[in-house]
Write an enzyme that holds these catalytic residues in place. Structure first.
Site, PDB file in Angstrom:
ATOM      1  N   GLU A  41      11.329   8.139 -16.278  1.00 12.45           N
ATOM      2  CA  GLU A  41      10.028   8.670 -16.711  1.00 12.45           C
ATOM      3  C   GLU A  41       9.709   8.248 -18.143  1.00 12.45           C
ATOM      4  OE1 GLU A  41       9.342  12.859 -14.559  1.00 12.45           O
ATOM      5  OE2 GLU A  41      11.218  12.713 -15.627  1.00 12.45           O
TER       6      GLU A  41
ATOM      7  N   SER B 220      16.803  21.199 -15.253  1.00 11.18           N
ATOM      8  CA  SER B 220      15.649  22.009 -15.613  1.00 11.18           C
ATOM      9  C   SER B 220      16.158  23.315 -16.192  1.00 11.18           C
ATOM     10  CB  SER B 220      14.811  22.261 -14.364  1.00 11.18           C
ATOM     11  OG  SER B 220      14.081  23.471 -14.512  1.00 11.18           O
TER      12      SER B 220
ATOM     13  N   HIS C 110       0.831  -1.224   0.000  1.00 11.60           N
ATOM     14  CA  HIS C 110       0.000   0.000   0.000  1.00 11.60           C
ATOM     15  C   HIS C 110       0.861   1.267   0.000  1.00 11.60           C
ATOM     16  CE1 HIS C 110      -3.315  -2.709   1.177  1.00 11.60           C
ATOM     17  NE2 HIS C 110      -2.420  -3.223   2.003  1.00 11.60           N
TER      18      HIS C 110
ATOM     19  N   LYS D 274      17.569  21.448 -10.099  1.00  9.06           N
ATOM     20  CA  LYS D 274      16.910  20.172 -10.435  1.00  9.06           C
ATOM     21  C   LYS D 274      17.830  19.156 -11.111  1.00  9.06           C
ATOM     22  CE  LYS D 274      12.966  19.301 -10.358  1.00  9.06           C
ATOM     23  NZ  LYS D 274      11.826  19.767 -11.178  1.00  9.06           N
TER      24      LYS D 274
END
Ligand code: ARG
Length: 496
Positions: A325, A312, A191, A318
């Site tokens: 991804e 970024s 979970h 970043k």
């Protein structure tokens, strides 16, 4: 017969030229050009078969085989200003799977042949340029319906082999990483809540198990599809007494397909490939998702390899997990290919229908997508560096030993249901007093149950919490060591 139709493979009964937009739109050459090596191989096999049936003399066969061998080079020469000859020769010399992909990257060849309908037409036209009218005998006793079915099987078989080697390399990298992790621990989750400590190696071996199943899925599909449609004709079987085993053998198939209607219209081999690729994609995507989470500041388990991340343009601090991804994104695309094929085939009456042409690009796309993912994944996996200290802290705090503690009580004869309740109370006490189970004094524990004794503390250490899972497939340290040795052995013995 119209002038424009004169070079077509079916011009006889037509008087009117094709609508130009329709002609360009229905042609498949712009994407099936990548089947060229397979079309040549299948045509050579067919030539042998019709020669054996007396359609070609020995000399004619020799000329035909030689001419067919020259087709790719002739195609390259014709489109030479666009074509990377070296790339093709190198790919071909090494029998690198998917040498045909080189062609699809060459829009020049397609642009040079605006009236070529498909790869079958192209080979016939080019062969005619090389050996003259003898080329027109090649189509004796065959149909494009069996040709495309054969080419696609050859393509899928090659794609399966490429996928299996890529998967094997990924499995190797996972096993390497698991070995390097030694006895380092991490929390496991159900979970998405911390559950029990596990060895990092145990977690990585979960992906090894998935990858190994994927390999068997591809092998299994390969076995089923490795039959040769040549000799099936347009629908009802060749109109010549062909010995179909000649072509099957020449192309490395296990034998001829058993039914001509099925062979010319079935695409379930392609569907199975894209489905197996989808399942593989799902597995890789789950791995990618876990790593993406682990790389967040919230988890802090993973330093993303810089070589596989980007920054970024707006936020200078970043480091983004682009690789993981994109892997998630690509797996969506694989499912898309499988879905396209399933829907395409679903409503088709037997046998060949032109709709089937639409089934090629999803297969090519799935093959390219999975090959590109697997080309990078092993190196990325090896470059992963986990923050062992943070992972250990996360595994060693927050009552992840509660189940081991309940097992301690049940080993003392307390029914597990009761033991669960008692440890639940102990956790509550710990939460209220900001102490881990191992920090609660014995006297306080004994208030909850007289079964607690001094040996309780040894049963809830991190090591004991791992080692109490001493079953096949469990995270006890000796079990994981065994599992790792077995996985390594399967890899070395080539069983993976
Ligand atoms: N380009 C066609 C395909 O990919 C080849 C088979 C054509 N057969 C036909 N009867 N029109 O499906």
């Amino acid at each position: 017969m119209s002038e424009q139709n004169a070079t077509k493979m079916w011009s006889g009964r037509f008087r009117e030229p094709l609508n130009q937009a329709f002609e360009a739109w229905q042609a498949s050459f712009r994407f099936d050009v990548r089947l060229l090596p397979h079309e040549v191989a299948a045509s050579r096999a067919h030539a042998r078969m019709i020669a054996a049936a007396g359609i070609l003399t020995e000399d004619e066969l020799a000329t035909m085989l030689d001419g067919l061998n020259q087709v790719p080079r002739a195609a390259i020469a014709a489109g030479s200003s666009f074509f990377n000859l070296e790339a093709y020769s190198e790919a071909h010399a090494k029998h690198r799977p998917n040498a045909g992909a080189v062609f699809s990257a060459q829009p020049g060849i397609v642009a040079l042949h605006p009236h070529v309908e498909d790869i079958h037409h192209f080979v016939e036209v080019t062969l005619t340029g090389i050996i003259g009218d003898l080329a027109l005998k090649l189509h004796t006793g065959r149909s494009r319906n069996e040709q495309i079915a054969t080419d696609m099987r050859l393509f899928v078989r090659e794609a399966i082999d490429t996928t299996i080697s890529g998967l094997t390399r990924w499995t190797q990298s996972l096993v390497d990483l698991a070995e390097q992790a030694g006895e380092a621990v991490m929390p496991s989750y159900t979970h998405l809540q911390r559950a029990e400590p596990v060895l990092i190696a145990h977690w990585l071996l979960a992906y090894v198990a998935m990858a190994e199943r994927d390999i068997t899925r591809f092998r299994d599909a390969r076995k089923r599809m490795n039959l040769c449609p040549l000799g099936s004709g347009a629908i009802a079987g060749a109109t010549l007494p062909l010995d179909r085993t000649i072509a099957a053998e020449a192309l490395g198939f296990d034998g001829p397909t058993p039914n001509s209607m099925d062979a010319t219209s079935d695409r379930d081999f392609a569907l199975e490939f894209t489905q197996a690729a989808s399942v593989l994609g799902l597995h890789i995507s789950r791995f990618a998702e876990e790593l993406t989470l682990q790389a967040t500041a919230e988890y802090g388990f993973l330093d993303l390899p810089e070589a596989f991340s980007t920054g970024s343009s707006a936020m200078p601090q970043k480091k983004n997990p682009d690789f993981t991804e994109l892997i998630r994104g690509k797996s969506a695309r694989l499912i898309g290919s499988a879905t396209t094929l399933a829907v395409l085939i679903k409503g088709l009456p037997l046998a060949y229908n032109k709709d089937l042409q639409e089934g090629q690009e999803p297969v090519f796309d799935a093959a390219d997508t999975i090959a590109a993912m697997l080309a990078i994944l092993p190196e990325f996996t090896r470059a992963l560096t986990f923050r062992h200290a943070q992972m250990k802290t996360a595994a060693d705090t927050g009552y992840l030993n509660a189940m081991a503690a309940a097992t301690y009580l049940s080993n003392k004869g307390i029914p597990f249901r009761k033991a669960h309740e008692i440890i639940g109370n102990a956790v509550r006490l710990g939460l209220e007093t900001h102490r881990e189970l191992s920090e609660i004094p014995l006297a306080d524990l004994q208030q909850l149950s007289p079964a607690f004794a001094e040996d309780f503390y040894a049963s809830v250490t991190l090591e004991a919490t791992l080692d109490c899972h001493d079953v096949i497939g469990g995270t006890a340290r000796p079990r994981v060591a065994q599992a790792l040795t077995a996985a390594r052995a399967r890899l070395t013995e080539g069983l993976v």
